[in-house]
Design a protein around this motif. Structure first.
Motif, short mmCIF file in Angstrom:
data_model
loop_
_atom_site.label_atom_id
_atom_site.label_comp_id
_atom_site.label_asym_id
_atom_site.label_seq_id
_atom_site.Cartn_x
_atom_site.Cartn_y
_atom_site.Cartn_z
N PHE A 1 80.10 36.03 35.65
CA PHE A 1 78.70 35.69 35.89
C PHE A 1 77.84 35.54 34.64
O PHE A 1 76.76 34.96 34.71
N THR B 1 69.55 34.15 38.35
CA THR B 1 70.59 33.55 39.20
C THR B 1 71.93 34.22 38.98
O THR B 1 72.65 34.51 39.94
N SER C 1 71.80 37.66 40.67
CA SER C 1 71.77 37.53 42.12
C SER C 1 73.15 37.13 42.66
O SER C 1 73.58 37.62 43.71
N LYS C 2 73.84 36.24 41.95
CA LYS C 2 75.19 35.84 42.38
C LYS C 2 76.16 37.01 42.30
O LYS C 2 77.01 37.19 43.18
N SER C 3 76.02 37.82 41.25
CA SER C 3 76.86 39.00 41.12
C SER C 3 76.61 39.97 42.28
O SER C 3 77.56 40.49 42.88
N TYR D 1 75.36 39.28 45.24
CA TYR D 1 75.86 38.70 46.49
C TYR D 1 77.36 38.92 46.63
O TYR D 1 77.85 39.29 47.70
N ARG D 2 78.10 38.69 45.54
CA ARG D 2 79.55 38.86 45.61
C ARG D 2 79.90 40.31 45.93
O ARG D 2 80.80 40.58 46.72
N GLY E 1 75.31 32.59 49.72
CA GLY E 1 74.64 33.13 48.56
C GLY E 1 73.53 34.11 48.86
O GLY E 1 72.92 34.65 47.92
#
Length: 429
Positions: free
Chosen positions: A79, A87, A90-92, A94-95, A115
């Motif tokens: 990430f 972003t 947030s992606k981390s 979410y995962r 996402g």
């Protein structure tokens, strides 16, 4: 006087520096299994924040045992190359939220929107609010709704649960008005109520509760095993703040969130009757698919005690709550605690089904209007018939419904999350 002002300013600056040090400092803490989680000691601001999100999840996430090791998750490798920073973080997050699997086959935090986790989220911290982007609330006390009736029915619309200090007076006045009319049936409209603060929902429950519930369990808060056993060492890096956002001392030092008692016993909330409304015999809730979090908690806590009826649509499904974890310039809200009622029930991750289903349709009516199909369904369930059409339509044998509408509206910038935020904690003895 100027000397006093300068002294106060220095104290505030010192507190701020201590908070920043605690929020940014990152050690290698032990994992839930006991082994050390080895993370790099140095890196860019983004890399350190990515590590912190992982480490706090490993210690504080309700389903932390489902999370992979740091090496397998590799937050920096997966990430850190993403821009902008928010972003990437947030992606981390979410995962991380997609590893815990519901028995139904999907992650607990699965949603139809790729996402976006169902419960956990990250926000840029705004001054003066624990969740300013998602819960900037205003209060609007609307006029009473008066339908002609001889039935002692109260109607209350709650659009959100802002901080208790902001709405306690309005709530007290609304319930005092209903108490003066000795209502026996209370209708609480929770449509579009995405929740808010746990303590506010608990206060509303105390206003509703008959005196017979005094001292009985209202709900319990369940944290993960690591937190209950006082082993979530990452929380040593989070200053404990009181309800006014001020630091506190504990055993001669700055208190941290690791000093909180996260046991079930310390987080068992009991009914403590508030106000003079003692006459409730029947309780109705109106819901739709956006009725969530603290709203569902209010419904759940009465199920063991009162004959309640849920009218409308299946609720959102959020029996978990959060508290703010400060990482650099962000607030991290992880699904941290599960709420259960006195019977131990809290498994409504897919929502609470209604007793009487009302499909969403036209909204070309005022809340509380005789044309409101949700309210019509309540009266039908009470055996009160709605007859006629147009302006001549009326409730048969119903002359005056004693009702009060208190509209606590939640207006938020950007996405509106289903919120259940905890702010009040008990320090260890």
């Amino acid at each position: 006087m100027s000397a006093i002002i300068r002294s106060v300013g220095r104290i505030r600056l010192l507190c701020l520096c201590m908070l920043l040090w605690i929020a940014c400092k990152k050690d290698n803490p032990p994992s839930p299994g006991g082994e050390e989680i080895v993370t790099p000691k140095h890196g860019s601001r983004k890399e350190m924040s990515l590590d912190s999100i992982y480490l706090y999840a490993k210690h504080c996430y309700y389903w932390n045992e489902a999370l992979p090791s740091y090496t397998d998750f590799d937050p920096r490798g997966k990430f850190a190359g993403i821009s902008p920073e928010e972003t990437a973080l947030s992606k981390s997050l979410y995962r991380l939220s997609q590893f815990s699997m519901h028995p139904g086959g999907k992650p607990y935090e699965w949603t139809r929107m790729e996402g976006r986790a169902k419960y956990s989220f990250l926000e840029v911290r705004a001054q003066g609010s624990a969740s300013a982007k998602r819960l900037a609330s205003i209060i609007n006390t609307s006029a009473s709704v008066h339908l002609e009736s001889d039935t002692d029915i109260g109607y209350l619309r709650l659009h959100s649960f802002p901080r208790l200090a902001a709405v306690q007076g309005d709530l007290d006045r609304a319930f005092a008005a209903m108490a003066s009319q000795n209502i026996s049936t209370l209708i609480i409209d929770l449509r579009f109520n995405g929740g808010g603060y746990i303590e506010t929902a608990g206060y509303v429950a105390d206003l509703i509760a008959p005196k017979e519930l005094e001292g009985k369990v209202k709900y319990t808060e369940h944290f993960n095993t690591l937190m209950q056993n006082g082993r979530a060492s990452m929380l040593k890096q989070q200053a404990y703040l009181d309800k006014d956002g001020r630091t506190m001392t504990y055993k001669g030092r700055l208190a941290t969130m690791a000093d909180i008692d996260f046991s079930v016993a310390a987080n068992t909330k009991k009914f403590h009757k508030k106000g003079d409304l003692h006459s409730i015999k029947r309780l109705y809730f109106i819901s739709n698919s956006m009725t969530a979090s603290a709203s569902e908690l209010l419904i759940s806590c009465f199920k063991p005690y009162l004959p309640i009826r849920l009218i409308g649509e299946r609720t959102y499904g959020k029996p978990v709550g959060s508290f703010a974890i400060r990482i650099d310039r962000y607030n991290l809200y992880l699904a941290t605690l599960q709420l259960r009622n006195a019977n131990g029930w809290g498994d409504y991750f897919d929502g609470i089904p209604p007793d009487v289903e009302v499909l969403p349709g036209t909204t070309d009516y005022q809340i509380g209007s005789p044309k409101d199909p949700f309210l019509q369904a309540v009266y039908k369930d009470l055996g009160i018939e709605f007859v006629g059409e147009g302006k001549e339509a009326q409730y048969k044998d119903l002359k005056r419904v004693k009702a009060k509408t208190l509209d606590l509206s939640s207006i938020a910038a950007g996405k509106v999350e289903a919120l259940m935020i905890k702010e009040q904690f008990k320090l260890k003895e």
